[in-house]
Design an enzyme around this catalytic site. Structure first.
Site, PDB file in Angstrom:
ATOM      1  N   GLU A 195      -1.708  -2.915  -6.445  1.00 54.42           N
ATOM      2  CA  GLU A 195      -2.635  -1.838  -6.799  1.00 54.42           C
ATOM      3  C   GLU A 195      -1.855  -0.615  -7.283  1.00 54.42           C
ATOM      4  O   GLU A 195      -2.117  -0.067  -8.344  1.00 54.42           O
ATOM      5  CB  GLU A 195      -3.408  -1.508  -5.526  1.00 54.42           C
ATOM      6  CG  GLU A 195      -4.331  -0.354  -5.628  1.00 54.42           C
ATOM      7  CD  GLU A 195      -5.135  -0.261  -4.346  1.00 54.42           C
ATOM      8  OE1 GLU A 195      -5.640  -1.297  -3.887  1.00 54.42           O
ATOM      9  OE2 GLU A 195      -5.270   0.850  -3.814  1.00 54.42           O
ATOM     10  N   GLY A 204       0.822  -1.212   0.000  1.00 53.02           N
ATOM     11  CA  GLY A 204       0.000   0.000   0.000  1.00 53.02           C
ATOM     12  C   GLY A 204       0.856   1.262   0.000  1.00 53.02           C
ATOM     13  O   GLY A 204       2.047   1.232  -0.301  1.00 53.02           O
ATOM     14  N   ILE A 205       0.218   2.377   0.370  1.00 53.02           N
ATOM     15  CA  ILE A 205       0.886   3.685   0.357  1.00 53.02           C
ATOM     16  C   ILE A 205       1.375   4.009   1.762  1.00 53.02           C
ATOM     17  O   ILE A 205       0.702   3.677   2.728  1.00 53.02           O
ATOM     18  CB  ILE A 205      -0.136   4.799   0.003  1.00 53.02           C
ATOM     19  CG1 ILE A 205      -0.955   4.420  -1.229  1.00 53.02           C
ATOM     20  CG2 ILE A 205       0.545   6.148  -0.175  1.00 53.02           C
ATOM     21  CD1 ILE A 205      -2.203   5.278  -1.413  1.00 53.02           C
ATOM     22  N   GLY A 206       2.501   4.706   1.882  1.00 50.76           N
ATOM     23  CA  GLY A 206       2.849   5.285   3.172  1.00 50.76           C
ATOM     24  C   GLY A 206       4.125   4.770   3.801  1.00 50.76           C
ATOM     25  O   GLY A 206       4.902   4.036   3.195  1.00 50.76           O
ATOM     26  N   ALA A 207       4.313   5.178   5.067  1.00 54.58           N
ATOM     27  CA  ALA A 207       5.572   4.943   5.757  1.00 54.58           C
ATOM     28  C   ALA A 207       5.830   3.449   5.976  1.00 54.58           C
ATOM     29  O   ALA A 207       6.969   2.987   5.855  1.00 54.58           O
ATOM     30  CB  ALA A 207       5.562   5.675   7.097  1.00 54.58           C
ATOM     31  N   ILE A 208       4.776   2.686   6.304  1.00 50.97           N
ATOM     32  CA  ILE A 208       5.012   1.270   6.616  1.00 50.97           C
ATOM     33  C   ILE A 208       5.439   0.493   5.366  1.00 50.97           C
ATOM     34  O   ILE A 208       6.489  -0.169   5.380  1.00 50.97           O
ATOM     35  CB  ILE A 208       3.800   0.647   7.349  1.00 50.97           C
ATOM     36  CG1 ILE A 208       3.734   1.272   8.752  1.00 50.97           C
ATOM     37  CG2 ILE A 208       3.905  -0.872   7.411  1.00 50.97           C
ATOM     38  CD1 ILE A 208       2.558   0.867   9.576  1.00 50.97           C
ATOM     39  N   GLY A 243      -8.062  -1.055  -1.929  1.00 46.92           N
ATOM     40  CA  GLY A 243      -7.857  -2.416  -2.410  1.00 46.92           C
ATOM     41  C   GLY A 243      -7.514  -3.405  -1.323  1.00 46.92           C
ATOM     42  O   GLY A 243      -7.146  -4.537  -1.605  1.00 46.92           O
TER      43      GLY A 243
HETATM   44  N1  COA Z   1      -7.994   6.425  17.056  1.00 46.12           N
HETATM   45  C1  COA Z   1      -7.736   7.743  16.915  1.00 46.12           C
HETATM   46  N2  COA Z   1      -6.852   8.243  16.024  1.00 46.12           N
HETATM   47  C2  COA Z   1      -6.232   7.371  15.245  1.00 46.12           C
HETATM   48  C3  COA Z   1      -6.438   5.980  15.323  1.00 46.12           C
HETATM   49  C4  COA Z   1      -7.366   5.526  16.283  1.00 46.12           C
HETATM   50  N3  COA Z   1      -7.589   4.232  16.409  1.00 46.12           N
HETATM   51  N4  COA Z   1      -5.662   5.365  14.421  1.00 46.12           N
HETATM   52  C5  COA Z   1      -4.984   6.315  13.804  1.00 46.12           C
HETATM   53  N5  COA Z   1      -5.308   7.529  14.298  1.00 46.12           N
HETATM   54  C6  COA Z   1      -4.753   8.800  13.882  1.00 46.12           C
HETATM   55  C7  COA Z   1      -3.242   8.737  13.886  1.00 46.12           C
HETATM   56  O1  COA Z   1      -2.696   9.069  15.162  1.00 46.12           O
HETATM   57  C8  COA Z   1      -2.891   9.743  12.808  1.00 46.12           C
HETATM   58  O2  COA Z   1      -3.024  11.062  13.325  1.00 46.12           O
HETATM   59  P1  COA Z   1      -1.719  11.993  13.488  1.00 46.12           P
HETATM   60  O3  COA Z   1      -1.149  12.073  12.104  1.00 46.12           O
HETATM   61  O4  COA Z   1      -2.286  13.257  13.998  1.00 46.12           O
HETATM   62  O5  COA Z   1      -0.837  11.254  14.450  1.00 46.12           O
HETATM   63  C9  COA Z   1      -4.033   9.600  11.806  1.00 46.12           C
HETATM   64  O6  COA Z   1      -5.115   9.017  12.526  1.00 46.12           O
HETATM   65  C10 COA Z   1      -3.663   8.710  10.627  1.00 46.12           C
HETATM   66  O7  COA Z   1      -3.212   7.453  11.091  1.00 46.12           O
HETATM   67  P2  COA Z   1      -2.020   6.683  10.359  1.00 46.12           P
HETATM   68  O8  COA Z   1      -2.026   5.313  10.856  1.00 46.12           O
HETATM   69  O9  COA Z   1      -0.781   7.481  10.444  1.00 46.12           O
HETATM   70  O10 COA Z   1      -2.534   6.723   8.854  1.00 46.12           O
HETATM   71  P3  COA Z   1      -1.782   6.303   7.541  1.00 46.12           P
HETATM   72  O11 COA Z   1      -1.597   7.514   6.742  1.00 46.12           O
HETATM   73  O12 COA Z   1      -0.600   5.430   7.809  1.00 46.12           O
HETATM   74  O13 COA Z   1      -2.902   5.420   6.831  1.00 46.12           O
HETATM   75  C11 COA Z   1      -4.711   3.871   6.786  1.00 46.12           C
HETATM   76  C12 COA Z   1      -3.378   4.236   7.430  1.00 46.12           C
HETATM   77  C13 COA Z   1      -5.174   2.585   7.426  1.00 46.12           C
HETATM   78  C14 COA Z   1      -5.734   4.955   7.013  1.00 46.12           C
HETATM   79  C15 COA Z   1      -4.490   3.672   5.250  1.00 46.12           C
HETATM   80  O14 COA Z   1      -3.555   2.646   5.038  1.00 46.12           O
HETATM   81  C16 COA Z   1      -5.779   3.328   4.540  1.00 46.12           C
HETATM   82  O15 COA Z   1      -6.530   4.213   4.175  1.00 46.12           O
HETATM   83  N6  COA Z   1      -6.059   2.022   4.332  1.00 46.12           N
HETATM   84  C17 COA Z   1      -7.296   1.571   3.690  1.00 46.12           C
HETATM   85  C18 COA Z   1      -7.128   1.335   2.218  1.00 46.12           C
HETATM   86  C19 COA Z   1      -6.068   0.334   1.882  1.00 46.12           C
HETATM   87  O16 COA Z   1      -5.607  -0.428   2.693  1.00 46.12           O
HETATM   88  N7  COA Z   1      -5.658   0.331   0.643  1.00 46.12           N
HETATM   89  C20 COA Z   1      -4.674  -0.625   0.204  1.00 46.12           C
HETATM   90  C21 COA Z   1      -3.867  -0.339  -0.924  1.00 46.12           C
HETATM   91  S1  COA Z   1      -3.261   1.302  -1.153  1.00 46.12           S
END
Ligand code: COA
Length: 433
Positions: free
Chosen positions: A237, A214-218, A335
């Site tokens: 994707e 996926g997208i992002g730091a992880i 996805g």
């Molecule tokens: N309760 C409250 N806040 C929460 C939280 C929770 N359970 N989980 C995360 N947050 C906050 C984080 O602290 C962060 O805020 P901050 O930036 O102020 O610290 C914010 O929400 C975003 O969380 P983070 O985990 O850093 O998001 P991310 O950018 O790494 O994205 C998903 C993670 C899950 C949102 C993202 O992967 C996604 O949209 N996934 C669904 C779609 C997908 O998996 N597609 C796959 C192929 S691309």
């Protein structure tokens, strides 16, 4: 056919082109870094000429002017994925959210959400009159095929990318010519937590695996730990700059892929100019529509398929919420489930799906592993579909585990500050002393 002549006949300005959007219509705009920003902004600037136009897309990276309060009655956004530019509008009720698996989006556009206008961004036509959709094939190509009117921003800076990723100039109604750098995705910050997660995820990737990230730091952190692997392949994707580095390191050569050996397959791309230069006219990179690339039936044909995605919360049964915080829509299904299911269905039986996330959120104040998902949250990946959950504290393998075993595995990878509370919940739930 004289494609040059045809092209010239279709040339117009952005302002003129958007006059052809009828009121009471549905407009689909191209995805993510493929967004045709000049014509989308022209539509927004001229909003007073429309009544009741619905604007749909998934990831939005442009100005998102169509969600501004003054658009009421003129333009209304219906998000299939929520991002930074549209989140507030969706959660304030100024815009809507429609859940869908990513691979099903083209079917929506062909059936229950018929498309009137497609606004796309493509390369200039080649000698056969074919324009490449460049970085956004995904739902953009199917939506364009379903649309009654096609308005194209033709950009000589859009990379020309192979695959089922073309539209002929004769199928475009209005051409707006621009020469403009594409939108770019900023590289994420990778900290110690992401690195620890990346290392655990990489330990689940065998040589010869085919990857979706996926997208992002992880996902980017995972790539750092894959440099010593051999014969990796890509069926994903999307991919970004990190894959270019891994390809150049020699770890990716696509040689062991069972589907499209030798090729990297995706449905869209997001990154910087480095990525766009890498994919331009690169014969090993092919983009196909999302209803093919992300269809679990396509994914399952890849041997040793590994998918890596992220989440916001996971409950003690293994239900994954990746898109909402309580009732607030944060992102979308994307996805994730397409790949979780595709790997589960894998023909060789070796598919693995990984959901990787930091153990805490909100600067350590909240555990992401919780007894119950937040009130109002939705399940993105069900407990029946889930397999590996990874945090910086380790790996929980939930497939085939009973509810008690799952809870125990998840508590073991929760942040230590929250383990005692989770253990109390565990004891109460399973009637233990
Ligand atoms: N309760 C409250 N806040 C929460 C939280 C929770 N359970 N989980 C995360 N947050 C906050 C984080 O602290 C962060 O805020 P901050 O930036 O102020 O610290 C914010 O929400 C975003 O969380 P983070 O985990 O850093 O998001 P991310 O950018 O790494 O994205 C998903 C993670 C899950 C949102 C993202 O992967 C996604 O949209 N996934 C669904 C779609 C997908 O998996 N597609 C796959 C192929 S691309």
């Amino acid at each position: 056919m004289d494609y040059n002549k045809l092209y010239k006949e279709k040339l117009t300005t952005a302002e003129e082109a958007v006059k052809h959007i009828p009121s009471n219509s549905r407009v689909v705009t191209a995805h993510a870094t493929g967004e045709p920003t000049v014509i989308v902004d022209a539509m927004v600037d001229n909003y007073l000429q429309y009544e009741n136009v619905e604007v749909l897309h998934l990831v939005a990276m442009g100005n998102c002017g169509y969600v501004r309060p003054e658009m009421k009655g003129h333009l209304r956004h219906n998000a299939l994925f929520v991002g930074a530019g549209t989140r507030e509008a969706v959660n304030d009720g100024r815009a809507d959210f429609t859940p869908s698996f990513f691979y099903q989006v083209p079917k929506l556009f062909r059936t229950v959400l018929p498309v009137d206008v497609a606004m796309i961004q493509v390369t200039p036509p080649d000698e056969n009159g074919n324009c490449s959709f460049g970085v956004s094939c995904d739902f953009t190509k199917p939506a364009t095929e379903a649309a009654k009117i096609v308005i194209a921003q033709v950009n000589d800076q859009m990379p020309y990318i192979y695959g089922d990723n073309f539209i002929n100039i004769k199928d475009i109604d209005y051409v707006v010519e621009v020469s403009k750098p594409l939108l770019e995705l900023k590289p994420p910050t990778i900290g110690d937590v992401e690195k620890a997660i990346g290392e655990y995820c990489a330990s689940l990737v065998d040589d010869g695996s085919t990857l979706q990230l996926g997208i992002g730091a992880i996902p980017d952190a995972v790539l750092l730990f894959l440099k010593n692997k051999k014969d990796l392949g890509i069926h994903t994707e999307m991919f970004s700059d990190g894959i270019v580095d891994l390809f150049n390191s020699g770890a990716i050569n696509n040689s062991k892929k069972s589907l499209y050996p030798g090729k990297m397959i995706a449905t869209f791309l997001m990154g910087s100019k480095k990525l766009y230069d890498f994919v331009n006219k690169n014969e090993i990179v092919e983009l196909y529509p999302v209803d093919y690339v992300n269809d679990p039936i396509t994914i399952m044909k890849n041997n040793k398929m590994v998918s890596i995605n992220s989440a916001l919360q996971v409950d003690l049964m293994g239900q994954v919420c990746a898109e909402a915080i309580g009732l607030k829509q944060f992102s979308g299904v994307g996805g994730q489930v397409d790949y979780v299911r595709g790997t589960m269905m894998s023909e060789d039986g070796l598919g693995k799906s990984i959901i990787a996330m930091p153990s805490t959120a909100a600067k350590g104040k909240l555990s992401r592993i919780v007894p119950f998902l937040d009130h109002g949250s939705c399940v993105t990946t069900s407990r029946t579909d889930v397999q590996y959950i990874v945090t910086e504290y380790g790996i929980a393998n939930l497939r085939g585990k009973n509810l008690k075993q799952r809870a125990k595995e998840l508590i073991n990878i929760a942040h230590p500050d929250f383990r005692d509370d989770l253990k109390k919940e565990y004891a109460q739930r399973f009637n233990l002393d």
